[in-house]
Scaffold this motif. Structure first.
Motif, short mmCIF file in Angstrom:
data_model
loop_
_atom_site.label_atom_id
_atom_site.label_comp_id
_atom_site.label_asym_id
_atom_site.label_seq_id
_atom_site.Cartn_x
_atom_site.Cartn_y
_atom_site.Cartn_z
N TRP A 16 -49.74 205.13 -43.38
CA TRP A 16 -49.58 203.78 -42.54
C TRP A 16 -49.35 204.28 -41.02
CZ3 TRP A 16 -45.18 203.35 -40.20
CH2 TRP A 16 -43.79 204.31 -40.65
N PHE A 17 -48.65 205.31 -40.72
CA PHE A 17 -48.22 205.48 -39.36
C PHE A 17 -49.12 205.88 -38.47
CE2 PHE A 17 -47.54 209.24 -41.96
CZ PHE A 17 -48.05 210.33 -41.26
N LEU A 18 -50.45 206.21 -38.94
CA LEU A 18 -51.56 206.55 -38.31
C LEU A 18 -52.24 205.52 -37.68
CD1 LEU A 18 -52.81 209.87 -40.34
CD2 LEU A 18 -51.66 209.67 -38.24
N ARG A 19 -51.95 204.20 -38.11
CA ARG A 19 -52.79 202.94 -37.59
C ARG A 19 -52.27 202.61 -36.49
NH1 ARG A 19 -54.88 204.01 -41.95
NH2 ARG A 19 -55.11 203.14 -44.15
N SER A 20 -51.04 202.94 -35.91
CA SER A 20 -50.58 202.48 -34.65
C SER A 20 -50.00 203.85 -33.93
CB SER A 20 -49.46 201.62 -34.98
OG SER A 20 -48.73 201.33 -33.67
N ARG A 21 -50.04 203.75 -32.73
CA ARG A 21 -49.81 204.78 -31.96
C ARG A 21 -48.27 204.94 -31.64
NH1 ARG A 21 -48.33 205.83 -26.42
NH2 ARG A 21 -48.83 208.17 -25.69
N TYR A 23 -46.28 203.87 -34.27
CA TYR A 23 -45.71 204.34 -35.37
C TYR A 23 -45.76 205.83 -35.70
CZ TYR A 23 -45.28 199.37 -37.02
OH TYR A 23 -44.99 198.20 -37.02
N THR A 24 -47.14 206.44 -35.10
CA THR A 24 -47.33 207.70 -35.15
C THR A 24 -46.30 208.46 -34.41
OG1 THR A 24 -49.58 207.43 -35.37
CG2 THR A 24 -49.17 209.68 -34.50
N ILE A 25 -45.81 207.93 -32.87
CA ILE A 25 -44.85 208.79 -32.25
C ILE A 25 -43.51 208.71 -32.97
CG2 ILE A 25 -43.82 208.69 -30.09
CD1 ILE A 25 -46.37 207.83 -28.60
N PHE A 26 -43.15 207.66 -33.49
CA PHE A 26 -42.14 207.59 -34.29
C PHE A 26 -41.86 208.49 -35.25
CE2 PHE A 26 -40.05 205.59 -37.99
CZ PHE A 26 -38.53 205.63 -37.27
N VAL A 27 -42.88 208.55 -36.15
CA VAL A 27 -42.80 209.45 -37.19
C VAL A 27 -42.85 210.77 -36.71
CG1 VAL A 27 -44.11 210.34 -39.49
CG2 VAL A 27 -43.73 207.91 -38.99
N VAL A 28 -43.64 211.20 -35.73
CA VAL A 28 -43.51 212.55 -35.15
C VAL A 28 -42.24 212.87 -34.57
CG1 VAL A 28 -44.55 213.98 -33.55
CG2 VAL A 28 -45.98 212.61 -34.94
N ARG A 29 -41.44 212.10 -33.94
CA ARG A 29 -40.14 211.99 -33.44
C ARG A 29 -39.23 212.50 -34.47
NH1 ARG A 29 -35.62 209.59 -32.64
NH2 ARG A 29 -34.35 210.19 -31.06
N GLU A 30 -39.42 211.69 -35.33
CA GLU A 30 -38.32 212.02 -36.76
C GLU A 30 -38.63 213.56 -37.29
OE1 GLU A 30 -35.71 209.86 -37.50
OE2 GLU A 30 -36.37 208.94 -35.69
N LEU A 31 -39.99 213.72 -37.32
CA LEU A 31 -40.03 215.05 -37.91
C LEU A 31 -39.77 216.15 -36.94
CD1 LEU A 31 -43.53 214.63 -39.55
CD2 LEU A 31 -41.53 214.70 -40.56
N THR A 32 -39.68 216.03 -35.61
CA THR A 32 -39.08 216.85 -34.84
C THR A 32 -37.55 217.19 -35.02
OG1 THR A 32 -38.64 215.45 -33.07
CG2 THR A 32 -40.85 216.55 -32.96
N SER A 33 -37.01 216.41 -35.84
CA SER A 33 -35.37 216.63 -36.11
C SER A 33 -35.33 218.08 -36.77
CB SER A 33 -34.97 215.38 -36.83
OG SER A 33 -34.90 214.29 -35.99
N VAL A 34 -36.23 218.40 -37.37
CA VAL A 34 -36.20 219.59 -38.48
C VAL A 34 -36.32 220.65 -37.50
CG1 VAL A 34 -37.54 221.04 -40.00
CG2 VAL A 34 -37.57 218.45 -40.26
N PHE A 35 -37.05 220.81 -36.24
CA PHE A 35 -37.00 221.92 -35.38
C PHE A 35 -35.53 221.48 -34.40
CE2 PHE A 35 -41.30 221.16 -36.19
CZ PHE A 35 -41.68 222.50 -36.72
#
Length: 128
Positions: A16-21, A23-35
C-alpha cells in the motif's frame, strides 16, 4: 435449509505504501530506525571496548569489510532519518511568539543549522 453466513474479508494490500510517494518515504524513514539502532549499539560497543582496554579487538572487528559496508549504509540511513525528522518538526510543533506563529522554514532552518553546528563541533573534536 440452513443458512451459512460469510464474513467480508477485504483483500490485504501488502504494498500500500508504494502507491504514494509520501507513504513510501514514511515507511522508508521508519525502516531506517533499524540502522539508527545499529549505530547506537556500535557506539556502545566502542565505549565498552575503550573502558575495558579491548580497543585492538574492537578495531579488528571494525576493520572487517562487512562491518565497514554496514556502517556506510547506516550512515546514509541515519542521515536520511535525521533530515526527514527535522523536516517534520514544524508539522509536529507549533511555535508562537507573542501570538505570531513562527513559519515552518524558520523552524526547519534552525533545526538544520543546529545539526550542522553540532556536527562541525564533533568533527573538530574528533579530528584534532
Amino acid at each position: 435449509m440452513s443458512e451459512t453466513t460469510r464474513t467480508y474479508r477485504p483483500r490485504r494490500d501488502r504494498v500500500w505504501f508504494l502507491r504514494s510517494r509520501a507513504y513510501t518515504i514514511f515507511v522508508v524513514r521508519e525502516l531506517t530506525s533499524v540502522f539508527v539502532a545499529w549505530t547506537i549499539a556500535y557506539l556502545l560497543l566502542l565505549v565498552a571496548a575503550v573502558l575495558d582496554g579491548a580497543l585492538p579487538a574492537f578495531a579488528a572487528f571494525a576493520a572487517q569489510p562487512w562491518v565497514i559496508a554496514l556502517n556506510l549504509v547506516a550512515l546514509a540511513a541515519t542521515a536520511f532519518h535525521s533530515v526527514t525528522f527535522l523536516n517534520l518538526a514544524p508539522k509536529a510543533t507549533v511555535v508562537r511568539l507573542d501570538g505570531w506563529r513562527v513559519p515552518a522554514f524558520m523552524i526547519q532552518g534552525g533545526n538544520h543549522t543546529a545539526w550542522l553546528l553540532v556536527s562541525a563541533v564533533l568533527f573538530w573534536v574528533v579530528t584534532r
